[in-house]
Design an enzyme around this catalytic site. Structure first.
Site, PDB file in Angstrom:
ATOM      1  N   ASP A  57       2.402   0.847   8.512  1.00 40.15           N
ATOM      2  CA  ASP A  57       1.590  -0.201   7.902  1.00 40.15           C
ATOM      3  C   ASP A  57       2.164  -1.594   8.221  1.00 40.15           C
ATOM      4  O   ASP A  57       3.292  -1.722   8.689  1.00 40.15           O
ATOM      5  CB  ASP A  57       1.576   0.030   6.389  1.00 40.15           C
ATOM      6  CG  ASP A  57       0.340  -0.528   5.714  1.00 40.15           C
ATOM      7  OD1 ASP A  57      -0.413  -1.288   6.352  1.00 40.15           O
ATOM      8  OD2 ASP A  57       0.115  -0.186   4.528  1.00 40.15           O
ATOM      9  N   ASP A 110      -7.994  -2.690   2.444  1.00 40.50           N
ATOM     10  CA  ASP A 110      -7.706  -1.693   1.417  1.00 40.50           C
ATOM     11  C   ASP A 110      -8.880  -1.574   0.464  1.00 40.50           C
ATOM     12  O   ASP A 110      -9.462  -2.566   0.024  1.00 40.50           O
ATOM     13  CB  ASP A 110      -6.485  -2.115   0.596  1.00 40.50           C
ATOM     14  CG  ASP A 110      -5.172  -1.817   1.296  1.00 40.50           C
ATOM     15  OD1 ASP A 110      -5.196  -1.628   2.527  1.00 40.50           O
ATOM     16  OD2 ASP A 110      -4.137  -1.786   0.616  1.00 40.50           O
TER      17      ASP A 110
END
Length: 672
Positions: free
Chosen positions: A424, A484
């Site tokens: 990430d 997200d």
């Protein structure tokens, strides 16, 4: 899915030339150029191609132009099979001095000097598909009246888009990264531009129309060299640009993704990964005991919910960047956790942000030379994350020590038994700083870091997130393609105050799931982010939860649930079971170019075509979708069942109609 036949025309006097759709005078480019920008000790230089290319040789058009020992060799070739023009170049430094390359426009139209782009009869109905720079960046189709905006706050902008290339926040000027399609909505005619390779340079496009008459001001497709050093006697090759025209009903972005996937040897899993992730319920409050409880609960559901992967997310490390130093919430260690997951019959998964660190981390303190810094030696921040306690920084992925550290950390995790890796905040490798290797670009630095991760994990499954897209093709198996998701539909006030189209929310995650569907199974497996099915600690309504489940399932991408599985109600569990069971392919937004936020979707399942109607507005609406026409059986009545409750749904004349509440959807699997 093919493009329109293409012709490259030149005047008999060897004058300016144009590229046109063969037989369609309403689609052409006039007076294209190639431009190189570089820096010498004496200042900035812009080198432009002459107005005409050399005569075609072996079916290839050539350009060769130079200035003071700096030479550009460009080649233009028509791919007869796919009806597209391929453009690539090589830059040579034949001078006696080093120079810094800034950018290379493989296509440049200057409207102030007579260049033009024609699509249809008028530019009033033009729209531009904007692909965002990285996983979290917004992707949508903007009309000439829409403003291409960037977040107002710099530390937000650096986390969400290419902060070196911000939007102008005014109508008529639209950027796009990697690929774009410019469409005349009235005629359906359009131009496709896309870089079909991207390992070493970032590429972006810009269309700018003047006001108020919408005359062409500029169109360019640019490769970014980021000030890379080109020493005397050295040369560098560009990425490859494709160009083509398309007609009504075409899916040009799918063709681009196919070509890019072929050129960069994309890795595509054979079947849909289904799993569980700790993040969206526990966030950083996960611990060993909660992981064990969820493993037991998921194992008990094995016969109904086909979860294969159990992934530990952020919260296990002592500090961001110190990936092998585990905090006291996991006293038995991560090797023990991986073994427990494996013994329960699941694939052990783990999260890292391998190119990031905090000031208090051991890696930052003991190896400051690995941290990206500006020209004054100051560490460059990748943003602020309150959950980590402040600013975080990027590692220099051209430094041998930093590369070895990343490879060692991920390799150790593989030895612990993890076989699924989510990496990430990968944009941190691309921060604009002074690198150990001055001949590297930002894209090249990212690629080197990703290659180190792949070496470390071998054949392990690799999911990229927060990642600039093209340098990852051929390395990752799966890619997050949106922001997200959150247990909240949207934050409209915050979004407007920050001017942030990219911000995390369920609403924005679904937008990108729809608009980036063309990447799925062509560049990688798409990851639309997690499905949350719990009612506790979740502000998503019933309609919003069903819309999230329906579009994630219809997209055919990866499916991870992210809840405390002991707190999931039985009816919500059935929702996840149905979403995981759906085998969906060829998902597309039928109205991708027709509106900024697509709401008509179509996919194929073994049982029959799947149609989705979604209302993303804040009011109840009547929506209709001519499904039969899309399937090539116009006027035929269709009958099917709703995806989740199984009730019968009919579409008289092949048109599916429904009155939908805000944020609700209707998903119907029709009989063959």
């Amino acid at each position: 899915m093919s493009l329109l036949p293409l012709k490259v025309l030149r005047r008999p006097d060897n004058g300016p030339w144009r590229i046109e759709a063969d037989g369609d005078r309403a689609a052409y480019i006039q007076f294209p150029q190639i431009r190189l920008t570089y820096q010498t000790e004496h200042g900035r230089v812009e080198l432009r191609s002459p107005d005409a290319a050399q005569d075609p040789i072996d079916g290839m058009q050539r350009w060769c132009f130079e200035n003071c020992g700096v030479r550009v060799d460009a080649k233009l070739r028509i791919d007869e099979q796919r009806n597209c023009l391929l453009i690539e170049a090589q830059v040579h430094n034949d001078s006696d001095a080093s120079l810094r390359l800034q950018s290379l426009d493989l296509l440049h139209l200057d409207g102030d000097h007579g260049a033009d782009l024609v699509l249809g009869e008028s530019r009033n109905d033009w729209a531009v598909f904007q692909n965002g720079w990285q996983s979290w960046s917004a992707s949508e189709t903007l009309s000439m009246d829409d403003a291409d905006t960037s977040p107002r706050i710099g530390l937000i902008r650096v986390q969400e888009e290419d902060y070196l290339n911000p939007g102008a926040a005014k109508p008529g000027r639209v950027r796009s990264d990697g690929v774009t399609a410019i469409v005349d909505r009235q005629s359906g005619c359009g131009l496709l531009l896309g870089f079909i390779s991207g390992a070493r340079q970032f590429g972006d496009m810009l269309l700018e129309l003047g006001r108020p008459r919408l005359l062409l001001k500029r169109l360019r497709a640019t490769l970014r060299f980021d000030g890379m050093l080109l020493e005397p006697g050295r040369s560098v090759r560009s990425e490859t640009l494709m160009l083509g025209f398309f007609g009504p009903g075409a899916q040009p972005l799918e063709l681009w993704a196919e070509l890019c996937g072929e050129r960069m040897a994309a890795r595509v899993p054979k079947r849909k990964p289904v799993g569980w992730c700790s993040w969206y319920h526990y966030f950083r409050n996960i611990d060993e005991q909660e992981m064990r409880l969820n493993i037991e609960r998921i194992a008990a559901l094995r016969d109904r919910l086909p979860i294969e992967i159990i992934q530990l997310d952020d919260g296990y490390q002592d500090r961001l960047g110190d990936w092998l130093e585990i905090n006291d919430k996991f006293p038995a260690g991560l090797d023990d956790l991986a073994q427990r997951i494996d013994q329960a019959g699941f694939t052990p998964g783990i999260w890292t942000a391998p190119f990031s660190c905090m000031r208090k981390s051991r890696v930052f303190r003991e190896h400051p030379e690995w941290v990206l810094r500006d020209a004054r030696g100051k560490p460059i921040s990748g943003g602020i994350n309150p959950m980590w306690g402040g600013r975080y920084y990027g590692l220099d992925m051209t430094h041998p020590g930093a590369l070895e550290y990343v490879e060692r950390c991920l390799g150790q995790m593989r030895q612990w038994g993890f076989r699924f890796f989510k990496i990430d905040f990968l944009f941190c490798a691309c921060l604009d700083g002074v690198r150990h290797d001055p001949t590297s670009t930002r894209a090249d630095a990212l690629r080197r870091g990703l290659e180190a991760v792949r070496r470390a994990i071998g054949d392990g499954f690799l999911l990229g997130c927060g990642c600039p897209l093209l340098p990852a093709v051929g390395i990752v198996d799966c890619m997050r393609i949106g922001p997200d998701v959150t247990p909240l539909w949207d934050r409209p006030l915050v979004r407007r105050l920050l001017s942030d189209r990219h911000m995390l929310s369920a609403n924005n995650a679904l937008r990108n799931t729809i608009t980036r569907a063309f990447m799925h199974r062509r560049l990688w497996f798409n990851d639309p982010d997690c499905l949350m099915i719990r009612r506790v600690d979740n502000k998503l309504s019933e309609d919003e939860t069903r819309t999230l489940a329906a579009i994630i399932a219809a997209s055919g991408g990866m499916l991870l649930v992210s809840d405390n599985m002991s707190k999931v109600d039985p009816d919500r569990l059935e929702l996840a079971i149905a979403a995981a069971a759906l085998q969906s392919e060829n998902f597309l937004a039928v109205d991708l170019f027709a509106r900024r936020r697509p709401e008509l979707m179509l996919a194929q399942t073994p049982e029959g075509p799947l149609a989705v109607l979604a209302n993303f507005e804040e009011r109840s609406r009547e929506l209709s979708f001519d499904v039969a026409t899309q399937l090539g059986c116009s006027g035929r009545e269709l009958c099917g069942r709703e995806l989740f409750d199984g009730r019968e749904v009919r579409a008289p004349g092949g048109v599916l109609r429904a009155k939908l509440e805000p944020h609700a959807c209707l998903a119907v699997v029709f009989d063959r």
